[in-house]
Design an enzyme around this catalytic site. Sequence first.
Site: not given
Ligand code: MN
Length: 245
Positions: A76, A95, A97, A166
Site C-alpha cells: 500500500e 496509514h 487500521h 479498512h
Molecule cells: Mn491498510
Amino acid sequence: MTEREIIEDLVTANHILYNEGVVDGFGHVSVRHPSRPDRFLLARSVAPATVKAEDIMEFDLDGNPVDARGRKPYLERFIHSEVFRVRTDVQAVVHNHSPAVIPFGVTNTKLRPISHMSGFLAGNVPNFEIRDAGGPATDMLIRTPQLGVAFARTLGSAAFALMRGHGAVAVGDSIRQVVYRAVYAEQNARLQAEALRLSGLCGSGEPGEINFLNDAEAAGADAANYVNMDRPWELWKMRVANPGK
Ligand code: MN
C-alpha cells in the site's frame, strides 16, 4: 534535519505508533525525503514495532523503490506516493487500521472533534470508498497507483481521512505532527463512541446529540497544540525506550 536524523525519527515513529495502539502488525508511516521532495522514506514490509534504520527504503513518487537491495516494499505504498505527489504541504503520512476509527467509516456517524486535542478533525472528515475507484470486488487494499490517486483525491486538503472497511490516513507537516494526529484521531474515535453511548442512554437532548467543538474552537485548539508537538513526542519516545512508563 539530515537524512540520518530523519531516518532515526522515522524508526522512532514506527515504534511509538505501535506502543500507542495506532498500528499493530500492519500499518505504516512515511516521511518526505529531506533533500529530494520528489522522494519519500518508508520501511520495508515488516511490522512497525520491528523497524530498524536498515529497513528504511527510498521511493519515488510513482511508488518505485530507488534502491531496493532485495527488500520487499509495502503493497500500500501508493497511499504515500500519491499523497506526497499532490499535497506539497505534506511531509509525513501515517496509514493504520486502529479499531476505534473503523466504525466511523462504515456508518453515517461523522467523526468530529470531541475534544481540544483533535481540532484537526474539524470540517468534513473524508471517507474513501474503494468501490468508487476499484469496483465491487477489490481486496480493499490501495495496491495500485490508480487507487492511490483516487484516495488522494478523496483526502483533498484534509488532515485525516477514513477508508471504509479498512482504516485511516493522517497527514502532517512533520513526523511529530502526523504521529500526534494518528494517536489523537484514534482517541477521538474512542471518546466519540463513548459520548454517543452516554447521550443515547441518559442525555438530556435527543439521543445521539453531542456538543462538539465548533470550527473556531477547533482551529484555536489546533493552533495552541501545534506549538507543543515536542511534548507528547518526547513522552511517547520515553515509553518506547522504557516499557511500562
Ligand atoms: Mn491498510
